[in-house]
Scaffold this motif. Structure first.
Motif, PDB file in Angstrom:
ATOM      1  N   TYR A 102      -3.715   5.578   3.184  1.00  0.00           N
ATOM      2  CA  TYR A 102      -3.166   4.785   1.870  1.00  0.00           C
ATOM      3  C   TYR A 102      -4.370   4.179   0.774  1.00  0.00           C
ATOM      4  O   TYR A 102      -4.129   3.953  -0.026  1.00  0.00           O
ATOM      5  CB  TYR A 102      -1.941   4.010   1.982  1.00  0.00           C
ATOM      6  CG  TYR A 102      -0.926   4.941   2.230  1.00  0.00           C
ATOM      7  CD1 TYR A 102       0.026   5.368   1.221  1.00  0.00           C
ATOM      8  CD2 TYR A 102      -0.383   5.557   3.629  1.00  0.00           C
ATOM      9  CE1 TYR A 102       0.945   6.171   1.554  1.00  0.00           C
ATOM     10  CE2 TYR A 102       0.772   6.315   3.747  1.00  0.00           C
ATOM     11  CZ  TYR A 102       1.428   6.651   2.682  1.00  0.00           C
ATOM     12  OH  TYR A 102       2.554   7.629   2.931  1.00  0.00           O
ATOM     13  N   LEU A 103      -5.410   3.876   1.632  1.00  0.00           N
ATOM     14  CA  LEU A 103      -6.494   3.283   1.033  1.00  0.00           C
ATOM     15  C   LEU A 103      -7.312   4.477   0.137  1.00  0.00           C
ATOM     16  O   LEU A 103      -7.228   5.576   0.612  1.00  0.00           O
ATOM     17  CB  LEU A 103      -7.347   2.522   1.794  1.00  0.00           C
ATOM     18  CG  LEU A 103      -6.998   1.308   2.272  1.00  0.00           C
ATOM     19  CD1 LEU A 103      -7.716   0.797   3.493  1.00  0.00           C
ATOM     20  CD2 LEU A 103      -6.718   0.224   1.164  1.00  0.00           C
ATOM     21  N   ASP A 104      -7.713   3.852  -1.037  1.00  0.00           N
ATOM     22  CA  ASP A 104      -8.283   5.196  -1.838  1.00  0.00           C
ATOM     23  C   ASP A 104      -9.838   5.407  -1.289  1.00  0.00           C
ATOM     24  O   ASP A 104     -10.412   4.515  -1.094  1.00  0.00           O
ATOM     25  CB  ASP A 104      -8.407   4.286  -3.312  1.00  0.00           C
ATOM     26  CG  ASP A 104      -8.835   5.397  -4.372  1.00  0.00           C
ATOM     27  OD1 ASP A 104      -8.543   6.708  -3.948  1.00  0.00           O
ATOM     28  OD2 ASP A 104      -9.583   5.017  -5.316  1.00  0.00           O
ATOM     29  N   GLN A 105      -9.863   6.401  -0.894  1.00  0.00           N
ATOM     30  CA  GLN A 105     -11.064   6.943  -0.079  1.00  0.00           C
ATOM     31  C   GLN A 105     -11.939   7.855  -1.273  1.00  0.00           C
ATOM     32  O   GLN A 105     -11.615   8.092  -2.448  1.00  0.00           O
ATOM     33  CB  GLN A 105     -11.012   7.846   1.260  1.00  0.00           C
ATOM     34  CG  GLN A 105      -9.646   6.911   2.068  1.00  0.00           C
ATOM     35  CD  GLN A 105     -10.610   5.844   2.669  1.00  0.00           C
ATOM     36  OE1 GLN A 105     -11.917   6.162   2.924  1.00  0.00           O
ATOM     37  NE2 GLN A 105      -9.881   5.057   3.014  1.00  0.00           N
ATOM     38  N   LEU A 163       0.723  -1.093  -0.213  1.00  0.00           N
ATOM     39  CA  LEU A 163      -0.186   0.147  -0.066  1.00  0.00           C
ATOM     40  C   LEU A 163       0.842   1.134  -0.088  1.00  0.00           C
ATOM     41  O   LEU A 163       0.580   2.250  -0.685  1.00  0.00           O
ATOM     42  CB  LEU A 163      -0.915   0.141   1.213  1.00  0.00           C
ATOM     43  CG  LEU A 163      -2.078   0.843   1.126  1.00  0.00           C
ATOM     44  CD1 LEU A 163      -3.084   0.196  -0.081  1.00  0.00           C
ATOM     45  CD2 LEU A 163      -2.887   0.394   2.462  1.00  0.00           C
ATOM     46  N   ASP A 168      -2.743  11.754   0.137  1.00  0.00           N
ATOM     47  CA  ASP A 168      -2.552  12.614  -0.911  1.00  0.00           C
ATOM     48  C   ASP A 168      -3.280  13.995  -0.434  1.00  0.00           C
ATOM     49  O   ASP A 168      -2.904  15.032  -0.953  1.00  0.00           O
ATOM     50  CB  ASP A 168      -3.263  12.250  -2.234  1.00  0.00           C
ATOM     51  CG  ASP A 168      -2.357  11.236  -2.464  1.00  0.00           C
ATOM     52  OD1 ASP A 168      -1.347  10.780  -2.353  1.00  0.00           O
ATOM     53  OD2 ASP A 168      -3.168  10.220  -3.524  1.00  0.00           O
ATOM     54  N   ARG A 223      -6.705   9.310  -1.898  1.00  0.00           N
ATOM     55  CA  ARG A 223      -6.287   8.802  -0.729  1.00  0.00           C
ATOM     56  C   ARG A 223      -6.135   9.907   0.181  1.00  0.00           C
ATOM     57  O   ARG A 223      -5.700  11.252  -0.052  1.00  0.00           O
ATOM     58  CB  ARG A 223      -4.673   7.888  -0.923  1.00  0.00           C
ATOM     59  CG  ARG A 223      -4.878   6.918  -1.851  1.00  0.00           C
ATOM     60  CD  ARG A 223      -3.489   6.334  -2.021  1.00  0.00           C
ATOM     61  NE  ARG A 223      -2.435   7.371  -2.424  1.00  0.00           N
ATOM     62  CZ  ARG A 223      -1.125   7.135  -2.382  1.00  0.00           C
ATOM     63  NH1 ARG A 223      -0.518   6.191  -2.104  1.00  0.00           N
ATOM     64  NH2 ARG A 223      -0.247   8.352  -2.571  1.00  0.00           N
ATOM     65  N   TRP A 256      -5.550   3.347   6.491  1.00  0.00           N
ATOM     66  CA  TRP A 256      -6.851   4.137   6.388  1.00  0.00           C
ATOM     67  C   TRP A 256      -6.161   5.193   5.312  1.00  0.00           C
ATOM     68  O   TRP A 256      -6.787   5.724   4.369  1.00  0.00           O
ATOM     69  CB  TRP A 256      -7.658   4.750   7.518  1.00  0.00           C
ATOM     70  CG  TRP A 256      -8.436   5.444   7.214  1.00  0.00           C
ATOM     71  CD1 TRP A 256      -9.737   5.187   6.955  1.00  0.00           C
ATOM     72  CD2 TRP A 256      -8.633   7.062   7.254  1.00  0.00           C
ATOM     73  NE1 TRP A 256     -10.619   6.060   6.776  1.00  0.00           N
ATOM     74  CE2 TRP A 256      -9.980   7.408   6.883  1.00  0.00           C
ATOM     75  CE3 TRP A 256      -7.744   7.821   7.587  1.00  0.00           C
ATOM     76  CZ2 TRP A 256     -10.103   8.522   6.896  1.00  0.00           C
ATOM     77  CZ3 TRP A 256      -8.052   9.268   7.583  1.00  0.00           C
ATOM     78  CH2 TRP A 256      -9.411   9.390   7.249  1.00  0.00           C
TER      79      TRP A 256
END
Length: 128
Positions: free
Chosen positions: A98-101, A19, A109, A106, A96
């Motif tokens: 680094y997961l695509d939200q 990740l 970002d 992310r 959390w």
């Protein structure tokens, strides 16, 4: 995020090594922050930074993204404290971020782009 949250692994079980694109050890974090390794340990304990073991046998490391221009990324310490207060550990918080939200993108970002209030709002919503 998929529409069926039950199909996703719990945050604690996410493969952090795949990740997070770049990990640094405490010594490298100390070098980038221009502090001692003991200070890095204190910063992790005080939730200014977060560390986890990305892969078995790797030892605790930090995502390189957490340090920008010699400082913890803006908004990270407050987010870490809030999420710890809500029962999340460093490993879960890193996953959390680094997961695509639905930020878009992310959480890390958003922090790097100085959109920390957006990340904090979503983290607060997770507590309820």
């Amino acid at each position: 995020m998929s529409s069926d949250p039950s199909s996703e692994p719990p945050l604690a079980e996410v493969d952090l090594a795949s990740l997070v694109p770049e990990w640094i050890d405490w010594a490298e974090a100390a070098r980038r922050l221009e502090v001692t390794v003991a200070k890095v340990r204190t910063m992790i304990r005080d939730h200014e930074l977060a560390a986890a073991v990305p892969a078995p046998g790797a030892g605790q490391q930090l995502p390189a993204d957490f340090i920008v221009d010699g400082l913890p990324v803006k908004g990270l310490p407050g987010l870490l404290t809030m999420m710890h207060d809500n029962g999340y550990d460093d490993r879960e918080i890193i996953a959390w971020l680094y997961l695509d939200q639905d930020f878009p993108g992310r959480g890390i970002d958003a922090l790097l782009e100085n959109r920390g209030s957006e990340v904090k709002r979503r983290a607060q919503a997770m507590a309820f």
